[in-house]
Write an enzyme that holds these catalytic residues in place. Structure first.
Site, PDB file in Angstrom:
ATOM      1  N   GLY A  54       0.847  -1.191   0.000  1.00  0.00           N
ATOM      2  CA  GLY A  54       0.000   0.000   0.000  1.00  0.00           C
ATOM      3  C   GLY A  54       0.880   1.236   0.000  1.00  0.00           C
ATOM      4  O   GLY A  54       1.998   1.208   0.516  1.00  0.00           O
ATOM      5  N   GLN A  59       3.353   9.847   1.135  1.00  0.00           N
ATOM      6  CA  GLN A  59       4.594   9.077   1.286  1.00  0.00           C
ATOM      7  C   GLN A  59       5.582   9.298   0.149  1.00  0.00           C
ATOM      8  O   GLN A  59       6.734   8.879   0.239  1.00  0.00           O
ATOM      9  CB  GLN A  59       4.291   7.582   1.383  1.00  0.00           C
ATOM     10  CG  GLN A  59       3.565   7.210   2.663  1.00  0.00           C
ATOM     11  CD  GLN A  59       3.397   5.716   2.746  1.00  0.00           C
ATOM     12  OE1 GLN A  59       2.464   5.168   2.177  1.00  0.00           O
ATOM     13  NE2 GLN A  59       4.314   5.056   3.426  1.00  0.00           N
ATOM     14  N   CYS A 101       5.467   0.115   7.854  1.00  0.00           N
ATOM     15  CA  CYS A 101       5.166   1.199   6.933  1.00  0.00           C
ATOM     16  C   CYS A 101       6.437   1.533   6.170  1.00  0.00           C
ATOM     17  O   CYS A 101       7.519   1.570   6.756  1.00  0.00           O
ATOM     18  CB  CYS A 101       4.685   2.415   7.723  1.00  0.00           C
ATOM     19  SG  CYS A 101       4.332   3.852   6.696  1.00  0.00           S
ATOM     20  N   LEU A 102       6.308   1.774   4.862  1.00  0.00           N
ATOM     21  CA  LEU A 102       7.475   2.109   4.043  1.00  0.00           C
ATOM     22  C   LEU A 102       8.157   3.384   4.537  1.00  0.00           C
ATOM     23  O   LEU A 102       9.344   3.576   4.308  1.00  0.00           O
ATOM     24  CB  LEU A 102       7.063   2.283   2.574  1.00  0.00           C
ATOM     25  CG  LEU A 102       6.554   1.026   1.856  1.00  0.00           C
ATOM     26  CD1 LEU A 102       6.080   1.381   0.457  1.00  0.00           C
ATOM     27  CD2 LEU A 102       7.629  -0.052   1.810  1.00  0.00           C
ATOM     28  N   HIS A 143      -4.859   1.804   7.325  1.00  0.00           N
ATOM     29  CA  HIS A 143      -3.493   2.337   7.348  1.00  0.00           C
ATOM     30  C   HIS A 143      -3.329   3.461   6.309  1.00  0.00           C
ATOM     31  O   HIS A 143      -2.797   4.526   6.612  1.00  0.00           O
ATOM     32  CB  HIS A 143      -2.515   1.180   7.080  1.00  0.00           C
ATOM     33  CG  HIS A 143      -1.071   1.559   7.104  1.00  0.00           C
ATOM     34  ND1 HIS A 143      -0.198   1.105   8.065  1.00  0.00           N
ATOM     35  CD2 HIS A 143      -0.332   2.336   6.264  1.00  0.00           C
ATOM     36  CE1 HIS A 143       1.013   1.603   7.825  1.00  0.00           C
ATOM     37  NE2 HIS A 143       0.956   2.339   6.732  1.00  0.00           N
ATOM     38  N   GLU A 144      -3.842   3.216   5.084  1.00  0.00           N
ATOM     39  CA  GLU A 144      -3.675   4.218   4.012  1.00  0.00           C
ATOM     40  C   GLU A 144      -4.565   5.433   4.239  1.00  0.00           C
ATOM     41  O   GLU A 144      -4.157   6.570   3.976  1.00  0.00           O
ATOM     42  CB  GLU A 144      -3.937   3.597   2.633  1.00  0.00           C
ATOM     43  CG  GLU A 144      -3.028   2.420   2.263  1.00  0.00           C
ATOM     44  CD  GLU A 144      -1.543   2.658   2.518  1.00  0.00           C
ATOM     45  OE1 GLU A 144      -1.083   3.810   2.421  1.00  0.00           O
ATOM     46  OE2 GLU A 144      -0.849   1.673   2.842  1.00  0.00           O
ATOM     47  N   HIS A 147      -2.911   7.629   6.666  1.00  0.00           N
ATOM     48  CA  HIS A 147      -1.863   8.440   6.036  1.00  0.00           C
ATOM     49  C   HIS A 147      -2.447   9.739   5.475  1.00  0.00           C
ATOM     50  O   HIS A 147      -1.854  10.811   5.610  1.00  0.00           O
ATOM     51  CB  HIS A 147      -1.218   7.685   4.868  1.00  0.00           C
ATOM     52  CG  HIS A 147      -0.020   6.861   5.246  1.00  0.00           C
ATOM     53  ND1 HIS A 147       1.085   7.388   5.858  1.00  0.00           N
ATOM     54  CD2 HIS A 147       0.240   5.545   5.077  1.00  0.00           C
ATOM     55  CE1 HIS A 147       1.986   6.430   6.049  1.00  0.00           C
ATOM     56  NE2 HIS A 147       1.496   5.297   5.587  1.00  0.00           N
TER      57      HIS A 147
HETATM   58 NI    NI Z   1       2.361   3.408   5.648  1.00  0.00          NI
END
Ligand code: NI
Length: 178
Positions: A54, A59, A101-102, A143-144, A147
């Protein structure tokens, strides 16, 4: 002769410490444009390059309410999900599991979240749709969408753990390793 590759762009992933990650993103107001199509393609490419399932636009440094999800990590085109201006409209149940998370590479924490989640969003053309997911997909929707509201998953762990992570990240930043 080799066929030329279509234009693909991979954005670097923004990490914790960049204010864009903790700022609510702006709504998407223009749909169906070639620019949006290109941006969505680039988001998927950037996500695959980072081995994520995702990715939210903040991000990659873009404060727009755009997220992409692909639990197959590029294996199954039918699994590609685009969420424009997503809102969580229903949640039920509970699941507990490790989340990463990235934008926080090297960290994973246990996060308790609802187990079944319905999201309402707009597609590329601007049409509204609803989608319900369970388990990992439910987690990805939450989660997204977090963000896009300027929230990271560490907002769901204890203050103690969160402070510890922020301290570790500051140390890494000072060492030039973040
Ligand atoms: Ni994330």
């Amino acid at each position: 002769m080799k066929e030329s590759e279509p234009d693909k762009k991979t954005y670097p992933i923004v990490k914790l410490g960049d204010p864009v990650l903790e700022t609510p993103a702006e709504k998407v107001t223009e749909f169906g444009t070639p620019e949006l199509k290109q941006f969505l393609d680039d988001m998927f490419e950037s996500m695959y390059a980072a081995h994520g399932v995702g990715l939210a636009a903040p991000q990659i440094g873009i404060g727009r309410r755009i997220a992409v999800i692909d639990l197959s990590v590029g294996e199954d085109p039918a699994k590609k999900i685009v969420l424009l201006n997503p809102e969580i409209i229903h949640t039920e149940g509970r699941q507990s599991g490790e989340e990463g998370c990235l934008s926080l590479p090297g960290f994973r924490e246990n996060v308790t979240r609802p187990n079944r989640v319905t999201v309402r969003a707009q597609n590329f053309e601007g049409e509204f749709f609803e989608m319900t997911g369970e388990e990992l997909l439910a987690r990805a929707f939450l989660h997204e969408t977090d963000h896009l509201n300027g929230r990271l998953y560490i907002s769901h762990v204890s203050a103690l753990k969160r402070d510890l992570i922020r301290r570790k990240v500051r140390k890494l930043q000072k060492a030039g390793e973040w």
